[in-house]
Design a protein around this motif. Structure first.
Motif, short mmCIF file in Angstrom:
data_model
loop_
_atom_site.label_atom_id
_atom_site.label_comp_id
_atom_site.label_asym_id
_atom_site.label_seq_id
_atom_site.Cartn_x
_atom_site.Cartn_y
_atom_site.Cartn_z
N ARG A 16 1.19 17.83 -2.50
CA ARG A 16 0.90 17.80 -1.06
C ARG A 16 -0.53 17.31 -0.83
O ARG A 16 -1.31 17.21 -1.77
CB ARG A 16 0.95 19.21 -0.44
CG ARG A 16 2.24 19.93 -0.61
CD ARG A 16 2.07 21.39 -0.20
NE ARG A 16 3.12 22.18 -0.80
CZ ARG A 16 4.32 22.40 -0.26
NH1 ARG A 16 4.60 21.92 0.92
NH2 ARG A 16 5.22 23.12 -0.89
N GLY A 17 -0.83 17.13 0.46
CA GLY A 17 -2.21 17.00 0.92
C GLY A 17 -3.07 16.01 0.16
O GLY A 17 -2.66 14.88 -0.14
N ILE A 18 -4.28 16.45 -0.15
CA ILE A 18 -5.28 15.56 -0.75
C ILE A 18 -4.81 15.07 -2.11
O ILE A 18 -4.92 13.87 -2.42
CB ILE A 18 -6.63 16.32 -0.90
CG1 ILE A 18 -7.15 16.79 0.48
CG2 ILE A 18 -7.66 15.45 -1.60
CD1 ILE A 18 -8.32 17.77 0.41
N LEU A 26 -4.62 6.38 -6.88
CA LEU A 26 -4.96 6.04 -8.27
C LEU A 26 -3.87 5.17 -8.88
O LEU A 26 -4.15 4.21 -9.61
CB LEU A 26 -5.19 7.30 -9.11
CG LEU A 26 -6.51 8.03 -8.85
CD1 LEU A 26 -6.61 9.28 -9.74
CD2 LEU A 26 -7.72 7.13 -9.10
N LYS A 27 -2.63 5.51 -8.59
CA LYS A 27 -1.52 4.70 -9.09
C LYS A 27 -1.65 3.27 -8.56
O LYS A 27 -1.53 2.29 -9.31
CB LYS A 27 -0.20 5.33 -8.64
CG LYS A 27 1.03 4.52 -8.94
CD LYS A 27 1.43 4.59 -10.40
CE LYS A 27 2.62 3.69 -10.66
NZ LYS A 27 3.02 3.67 -12.05
N ALA A 28 -1.95 3.14 -7.26
CA ALA A 28 -2.10 1.81 -6.67
C ALA A 28 -3.29 1.05 -7.28
O ALA A 28 -3.30 -0.17 -7.32
CB ALA A 28 -2.28 1.93 -5.16
N ALA A 203 -8.82 11.45 0.18
CA ALA A 203 -8.48 10.90 -1.15
C ALA A 203 -9.27 9.62 -1.41
O ALA A 203 -9.72 9.38 -2.53
CB ALA A 203 -6.98 10.62 -1.22
N ARG A 204 -9.45 8.82 -0.38
CA ARG A 204 -10.19 7.57 -0.56
C ARG A 204 -11.62 7.84 -1.03
O ARG A 204 -12.16 7.13 -1.88
CB ARG A 204 -10.21 6.78 0.75
CG ARG A 204 -9.96 5.32 0.52
CD ARG A 204 -9.73 4.62 1.83
NE ARG A 204 -10.89 3.81 2.17
CZ ARG A 204 -11.13 3.30 3.36
NH1 ARG A 204 -10.28 3.52 4.35
NH2 ARG A 204 -12.18 2.57 3.59
N MET A 205 -12.23 8.88 -0.45
CA MET A 205 -13.59 9.24 -0.86
C MET A 205 -13.61 9.64 -2.34
O MET A 205 -14.53 9.28 -3.09
CB MET A 205 -14.11 10.40 -0.01
CG MET A 205 -14.15 10.12 1.48
SD MET A 205 -15.16 8.70 1.91
CE MET A 205 -16.79 9.30 1.48
#
Ligand SMILES: NC(=O)c1ccc[n+]([C@@H]2O[C@H](COP(=O)([O-])OP(=O)(O)OC[C@H]3O[C@@H](n4cnc5c(N)ncnc54)[C@H](OP(=O)(O)O)[C@@H]3O)[C@@H](O)[C@H]2O)c1
Length: 231
Positions: A16-18, A26-28, A203-205
């Motif tokens: 879930r969430g973050i 990370l997969k991308a 997550a981006r941070m």
């Protein structure tokens, strides 16, 4: 140049969430990820979305962290990045309502599990002379808030541990980052908070720290929704 030599990542709390967004991002970005959470259905659903290995387990169990890391070693061979993200706060409640069970349960997941996972990861990473351990703490570890005593105490503990780990791991070439998010609109709280940050943004941070240039380590990352004032 922004090189990304780290290829494998274990993300806890990825259902879930973050954590789920960190796993997706990370997969991308080209990482082989291993995901874990408690909810079997959610683990399986993210596994099929990302085409990655995973394991459902309760990190409150004393042996869980060790078993998890062994499973990850088997699946990925070597862990370049550990994202210690799983965590919870049972409720916002006054100290008078706090039980012994509340303290033990919070300690097991918010402190003991990330420390044991970091220990296992550091053994492998130190042998390779590289790696990255990311501990998702909270901006509460920079604040003092009423009705948050148990959660705050555990996050302060993880903050203290992370500070020690930064120094210990540094000698081995392993990066360590303590992440201190403010409010993120996830299932962490019973009610939605659309005024808080989106989990994708948080997550981006985190992913930016993980994909920072090789010669840079972000030791502490604090970020908040612009509406937040509890600092
Ligand atoms: N949301 C915020 O405002 C905020 C702010 C600062 C810091 N944080 C921290 O950020 C991290 C992620 O929080 P979030 O907002 O993404 O929360 P969330 O949406 O509630 O997700 C929490 C994740 O942790 C996992 N988890 C919880 N207890 C577990 C256990 N006993 N064993 C294994 N996994 C467990 C959950 O797995 P299951 O659902 O499968 O059980 C879930 O994947 C936590 O460490 C939290 O303290 C959150």
């Amino acid at each position: 140049m922004n090189s990304t030599p780290m290829r494998t990542a274990l993300i806890t709390g990825a259902t879930r969430g973050i954590g789920r967004e960190v796993a997706r991002q990370l997969k991308a970005a080209g990482f082989a990820v291993f995901i874990t959470g408690r909810d079997l259905q959610l683990v399986e659903s993210l596994q099929s979305e990302l085409g990655c290995p995973g394991l459902a387990m309760d990190l409150a169990e004393a042996e869980a962290a060790i078993q998890l890391f062994a499973a990850v070693r088997q699946a990925l061979g070597h862990v370049d990045v550990l994202v210690n993200n799983a965590g919870f706060n049972k409720a916002k409640q006054p100290l008078a309502m706090v039980t012994t069970e509340d303290l033990d349960a919070s300690y097991a997941v918010n402190v003991r599990a990330p420390i044991l996972l970091a220990r296992e990861a550091l053994k492998d990473m130190a042998a390779h002379g590289s790696g990255h351990i990311v501990n998702v703490i909270s901006s509460v570890a920079h604040a003092k808030m009423e009705n948050y005593s148990v959660y705050s105490t555990m996050k302060y503990a993880l903050h203290g541990f992370t500070g020690c780990l930064i120094k210990e791991a540094r000698q081995t070439g392993v990066k360590v980052t303590g992440v201190y998010p403010g409010g993120v609109d996830t299932t962490f709280r019973p009610n939605a908070r659309p005024d808080y940050m989106r989990p994708e943004s948080a997550a981006r941070m985190i992913v930016q720290c993980i994909t920072a240039p090789d010669d840079v380590v972000v030791h502490e990352l604090t970020f908040r929704p612009i509406v937040e004032t509890n600092f």
